[in-house]
Design an enzyme around this catalytic site. Sequence first.
Site, PDB file in Angstrom:
ATOM      1  N   CYS A   2       5.143   3.120  -9.261  1.00 11.81           N
ATOM      2  CA  CYS A   2       6.339   2.788 -10.043  1.00 11.81           C
ATOM      3  C   CYS A   2       6.698   3.915 -11.013  1.00 11.81           C
ATOM      4  O   CYS A   2       5.815   4.550 -11.579  1.00 11.81           O
ATOM      5  CB  CYS A   2       6.100   1.544 -10.888  1.00 11.81           C
ATOM      6  SG  CYS A   2       5.550   0.131  -9.961  1.00 11.81           S
ATOM      7  N   ARG A  27       7.092   9.977  -6.211  1.00 11.06           N
ATOM      8  CA  ARG A  27       5.931   9.159  -6.580  1.00 11.06           C
ATOM      9  C   ARG A  27       5.742   7.977  -5.630  1.00 11.06           C
ATOM     10  O   ARG A  27       4.681   7.369  -5.616  1.00 11.06           O
ATOM     11  CB  ARG A  27       6.101   8.649  -8.022  1.00 11.06           C
ATOM     12  CG  ARG A  27       6.042   9.758  -9.050  1.00 11.06           C
ATOM     13  CD  ARG A  27       6.651   9.326 -10.365  1.00 11.06           C
ATOM     14  NE  ARG A  27       5.952   8.229 -10.980  1.00 11.06           N
ATOM     15  CZ  ARG A  27       4.981   8.353 -11.883  1.00 11.06           C
ATOM     16  NH1 ARG A  27       4.600   9.542 -12.270  1.00 11.06           N
ATOM     17  NH2 ARG A  27       4.405   7.297 -12.411  1.00 11.06           N
ATOM     18  N   TRP A  74       6.850   0.033  -6.757  1.00  6.06           N
ATOM     19  CA  TRP A  74       5.895   0.134  -5.650  1.00  6.06           C
ATOM     20  C   TRP A  74       5.106  -1.169  -5.708  1.00  6.06           C
ATOM     21  O   TRP A  74       4.334  -1.388  -6.644  1.00  6.06           O
ATOM     22  CB  TRP A  74       5.008   1.359  -5.878  1.00  6.06           C
ATOM     23  CG  TRP A  74       4.082   1.688  -4.762  1.00  6.06           C
ATOM     24  CD1 TRP A  74       4.390   2.352  -3.609  1.00  6.06           C
ATOM     25  CD2 TRP A  74       2.687   1.397  -4.691  1.00  6.06           C
ATOM     26  NE1 TRP A  74       3.266   2.495  -2.834  1.00  6.06           N
ATOM     27  CE2 TRP A  74       2.207   1.913  -3.468  1.00  6.06           C
ATOM     28  CE3 TRP A  74       1.784   0.743  -5.544  1.00  6.06           C
ATOM     29  CZ2 TRP A  74       0.883   1.808  -3.072  1.00  6.06           C
ATOM     30  CZ3 TRP A  74       0.462   0.638  -5.142  1.00  6.06           C
ATOM     31  CH2 TRP A  74       0.031   1.167  -3.916  1.00  6.06           C
ATOM     32  N   ASN A 100       5.336  -0.576 -15.580  1.00 12.14           N
ATOM     33  CA  ASN A 100       4.469   0.137 -14.644  1.00 12.14           C
ATOM     34  C   ASN A 100       3.036  -0.282 -14.976  1.00 12.14           C
ATOM     35  O   ASN A 100       2.663  -0.296 -16.138  1.00 12.14           O
ATOM     36  CB  ASN A 100       4.654   1.650 -14.871  1.00 12.14           C
ATOM     37  CG  ASN A 100       3.874   2.485 -13.886  1.00 12.14           C
ATOM     38  OD1 ASN A 100       3.311   1.950 -12.936  1.00 12.14           O
ATOM     39  ND2 ASN A 100       3.849   3.778 -14.107  1.00 12.14           N
ATOM     40  N   GLY A 101       2.258  -0.673 -13.964  1.00 13.35           N
ATOM     41  CA  GLY A 101       0.870  -1.065 -14.224  1.00 13.35           C
ATOM     42  C   GLY A 101       0.605  -2.489 -13.768  1.00 13.35           C
ATOM     43  O   GLY A 101       1.360  -3.033 -12.950  1.00 13.35           O
ATOM     44  N   GLU A 462     -11.129  15.476   5.318  1.00 16.45           N
ATOM     45  CA  GLU A 462      -9.790  15.784   4.787  1.00 16.45           C
ATOM     46  C   GLU A 462      -8.768  15.835   5.927  1.00 16.45           C
ATOM     47  O   GLU A 462      -7.627  15.400   5.767  1.00 16.45           O
ATOM     48  CB  GLU A 462      -9.850  17.109   3.999  1.00 16.45           C
ATOM     49  CG  GLU A 462      -8.520  17.658   3.514  1.00 16.45           C
ATOM     50  CD  GLU A 462      -7.771  16.748   2.539  1.00 16.45           C
ATOM     51  OE1 GLU A 462      -8.337  15.759   2.045  1.00 16.45           O
ATOM     52  OE2 GLU A 462      -6.577  17.040   2.293  1.00 16.45           O
ATOM     53  N   LYS A 466      -5.323  13.643   6.179  1.00 10.10           N
ATOM     54  CA  LYS A 466      -3.979  14.212   6.386  1.00 10.10           C
ATOM     55  C   LYS A 466      -3.303  13.565   7.594  1.00 10.10           C
ATOM     56  O   LYS A 466      -2.131  13.209   7.549  1.00 10.10           O
ATOM     57  CB  LYS A 466      -4.022  15.733   6.613  1.00 10.10           C
ATOM     58  CG  LYS A 466      -4.306  16.598   5.422  1.00 10.10           C
ATOM     59  CD  LYS A 466      -3.237  16.618   4.374  1.00 10.10           C
ATOM     60  CE  LYS A 466      -3.416  15.544   3.353  1.00 10.10           C
ATOM     61  NZ  LYS A 466      -4.314  15.740   2.243  1.00 10.10           N
ATOM     62  N   GLU A 469      -2.303   9.864   6.845  1.00  9.03           N
ATOM     63  CA  GLU A 469      -1.154   9.749   5.937  1.00  9.03           C
ATOM     64  C   GLU A 469       0.146  10.159   6.603  1.00  9.03           C
ATOM     65  O   GLU A 469       1.168   9.506   6.444  1.00  9.03           O
ATOM     66  CB  GLU A 469      -1.340  10.692   4.734  1.00  9.03           C
ATOM     67  CG  GLU A 469      -2.373  10.275   3.751  1.00  9.03           C
ATOM     68  CD  GLU A 469      -2.536  11.349   2.695  1.00  9.03           C
ATOM     69  OE1 GLU A 469      -2.222  11.068   1.548  1.00  9.03           O
ATOM     70  OE2 GLU A 469      -2.968  12.466   3.020  1.00  9.03           O
ATOM     71  N   HIS A 485     -25.257   9.088  17.373  1.00  7.33           N
ATOM     72  CA  HIS A 485     -25.760   7.868  16.730  1.00  7.33           C
ATOM     73  C   HIS A 485     -24.703   6.767  16.715  1.00  7.33           C
ATOM     74  O   HIS A 485     -24.799   5.842  15.916  1.00  7.33           O
ATOM     75  CB  HIS A 485     -26.234   8.189  15.310  1.00  7.33           C
ATOM     76  CG  HIS A 485     -27.351   9.179  15.276  1.00  7.33           C
ATOM     77  ND1 HIS A 485     -28.617   8.872  15.705  1.00  7.33           N
ATOM     78  CD2 HIS A 485     -27.382  10.481  14.914  1.00  7.33           C
ATOM     79  CE1 HIS A 485     -29.400   9.950  15.584  1.00  7.33           C
ATOM     80  NE2 HIS A 485     -28.666  10.937  15.113  1.00  7.33           N
ATOM     81  N   LYS A 580       2.467   9.017  -4.796  1.00  6.90           N
ATOM     82  CA  LYS A 580       1.908  10.317  -5.149  1.00  6.90           C
ATOM     83  C   LYS A 580       0.907  10.200  -6.286  1.00  6.90           C
ATOM     84  O   LYS A 580      -0.125  10.826  -6.280  1.00  6.90           O
ATOM     85  CB  LYS A 580       3.054  11.257  -5.541  1.00  6.90           C
ATOM     86  CG  LYS A 580       2.627  12.673  -5.886  1.00  6.90           C
ATOM     87  CD  LYS A 580       2.132  13.397  -4.659  1.00  6.90           C
ATOM     88  CE  LYS A 580       1.602  14.781  -4.945  1.00  6.90           C
ATOM     89  NZ  LYS A 580       0.759  15.268  -3.840  1.00  6.90           N
TER      90      LYS A 580
HETATM   91  C1  F6R Z   1      -4.101  12.694  -0.059  1.00 12.46           C
HETATM   92  C2  F6R Z   1      -3.605  12.349  -1.362  1.00 12.46           C
HETATM   93  C3  F6R Z   1      -4.355  11.357  -2.168  1.00 12.46           C
HETATM   94  C4  F6R Z   1      -4.690  11.988  -3.523  1.00 12.46           C
HETATM   95  C5  F6R Z   1      -5.384  10.965  -4.427  1.00 12.46           C
HETATM   96  C6  F6R Z   1      -5.793  11.576  -5.744  1.00 12.46           C
HETATM   97  O1  F6R Z   1      -3.257  13.573   0.600  1.00 12.46           O
HETATM   98  O2  F6R Z   1      -2.615  12.873  -1.797  1.00 12.46           O
HETATM   99  O3  F6R Z   1      -5.496  10.937  -1.512  1.00 12.46           O
HETATM  100  O4  F6R Z   1      -5.508  13.097  -3.298  1.00 12.46           O
HETATM  101  O5  F6R Z   1      -4.529   9.888  -4.655  1.00 12.46           O
HETATM  102  O6  F6R Z   1      -4.705  12.077  -6.439  1.00 12.46           O
HETATM  103  P1  F6R Z   1      -4.906  13.022  -7.683  1.00 12.46           P
HETATM  104  O7  F6R Z   1      -5.484  14.301  -7.182  1.00 12.46           O
HETATM  105  O8  F6R Z   1      -3.547  13.183  -8.268  1.00 12.46           O
HETATM  106  O9  F6R Z   1      -5.858  12.325  -8.607  1.00 12.46           O
END
Ligand code: F6R
Length: 585
Positions: A2, A27, A74, A100-101, A462, A466, A469, A485, A580
Amino acid sequence: MCSIIGYYGNKTASPIIVKGLKRMEYRGYDSVGVATESNHQIELKKGIGKVNEVNSKVQLDSLPGKIGIGHTRWATHGKVTDFNAHPHQSNSGKIAIVHNGIIENFEELKKKLQDEGYNFKSETDSEIIANLLQKHYEKTKDVKETIMKTVSEIKGHYAFVAMFENGQLAAARFHEPLIIGVGHDDFFLSSDVLGFIEFTDDAIYLENGNFVILDENKFQILDFHGEHAKYGITKVSKEFGDAYKGDYAHFTLKEIYEQPETVLKAGEKTMEAIEKTADYIKNAKNIYVTGSGTSFNSALIAKQILSKYVKIKAEPVMSSELQFSPDSIEENSIIIAISQSGESADVLDAVKIGKQANCKIIAIVNLMTSSLAREADVVIGMNCGPEIGVAATKSFTSQLVILYKIVQKLNNDITINFENFSKSVLKILENPRKIQQIAKELKEISDIYILGRGINYPIAIETALKLKELTYIHAEGIAGGELKHGPLALMDSSVFVIIINPNDSTYSDTLTSAREIKARGAKVIGVSDIESDVYDYWIEMPKIDEVLYPISEIIPIQLLSYYAALEKNTDPDYPRNLAKSVTVK
Ligand code: F6R
């Protein structure tokens, strides 16, 4: 997550609010709304969808008045519906709020308010704030008293802005970001500087447990007991307002292509903090490295490189898990908290636990004015500019460069030529054609596995993140040795397996795993600096210093995920259901 915004000034509020909400779109959100006050009347419009869509349907930016609030939601409590979108109005219609929250005790408060005759139109926790404010305002006729009484009743993490029909605006902050933008003759309240950066770069970061009241072009900042609170005006980096795609189709692609530059800039402005961190590490009893998502994957790499190159033991701790084992943190240790946004609620909570155990906090952040930066003893800046694409790309490689710089400070024998490395990154990016071809092959598949050993295992994780997502394909990172295993049972002609296989000590074992996978009919994509007949598709890595393999491996993977997203017709910048800056737990 949000975003909230409030405007108080001499200009028409609604177009400014809509602009601010658009800037904060990165965001992540599912619905949007604006309310304004004019002639002591509150008007409100909201709906499901993107800011532009809702705006063209209901003209959010045509609401009258010079005071207003706006929100992108959100969903946490209640489905994505028009009713659940913010702003919410109190029963009398005389107060509107954006929030927000999470209000943890909202069910209890809602029941109490319902017993007193209040009705609720939404399923949200937020609507109770509007009605609690009404209840207290009707009794006290005073905004300050009203806010104090309200915050004393609600529990949880929140930032809210409340607009009163009499033309006053107030906002309170408790463990969620809230920033005041101070213009020439106006004020902004926002969860993100991007909400107002176009209008002013003077910001007040409201402290936790403080609230602000805006009234006839003056403001007062108070703590939850009603005492005047200290504050300072900070100049925020204009650079963070420069969030434009330029010639790129998406922010994600732009940010991937910025990496030849950002790997050179990482930590550059905070070298002293890097040195200080190295000193802390040298003398620390225990070292914990924490983060969420991609930033946690950096923590996994930190463990590997500290043990490999400096013989120092560091423990990666997933921030969201720490609350369930707070005693695992030894007193007087150091915690390296990694977070692009510096606002992830889980990371902030982990830091709180660390502080309770008297630990020194080192923050590696992109946003130097973030909550995490302000909580930390030492702050290292990623310095990679705004990252708008929801999936972390350039911030990940910046985090890794910083970790390598710390390692270099601890071991002078490790020499890394970042200039040469930057050229290698450019080389990977210069010719994406082969990666685009491979991305086409991923269009119809539903499962991808990614194999890596040792330091390449976090990169496999990682990679999976990617792909999940950006493409919504089920993707799983596997430690190479674990294949036999269990996961080998999944291998057949319907799956693709990416093998992270640079020419290091893991090479031949991983190649053997690739052969075992291929023998079961799965398609194999090799990410390596050595070609092999095992690979159905080969993503060639440049020949570089072994130390830097992990950073260079992830770059073609980011491209592959991006192009596969295009093939699958998903939006790479705003993946569904994701935000984000994850400011709620
Ligand atoms: C993955 C991604 C999320 C962030 C996570 C932490 O591509 O963007 O997994 O890495 O939400 O975010 P920060 O680094 O802002 O604490």
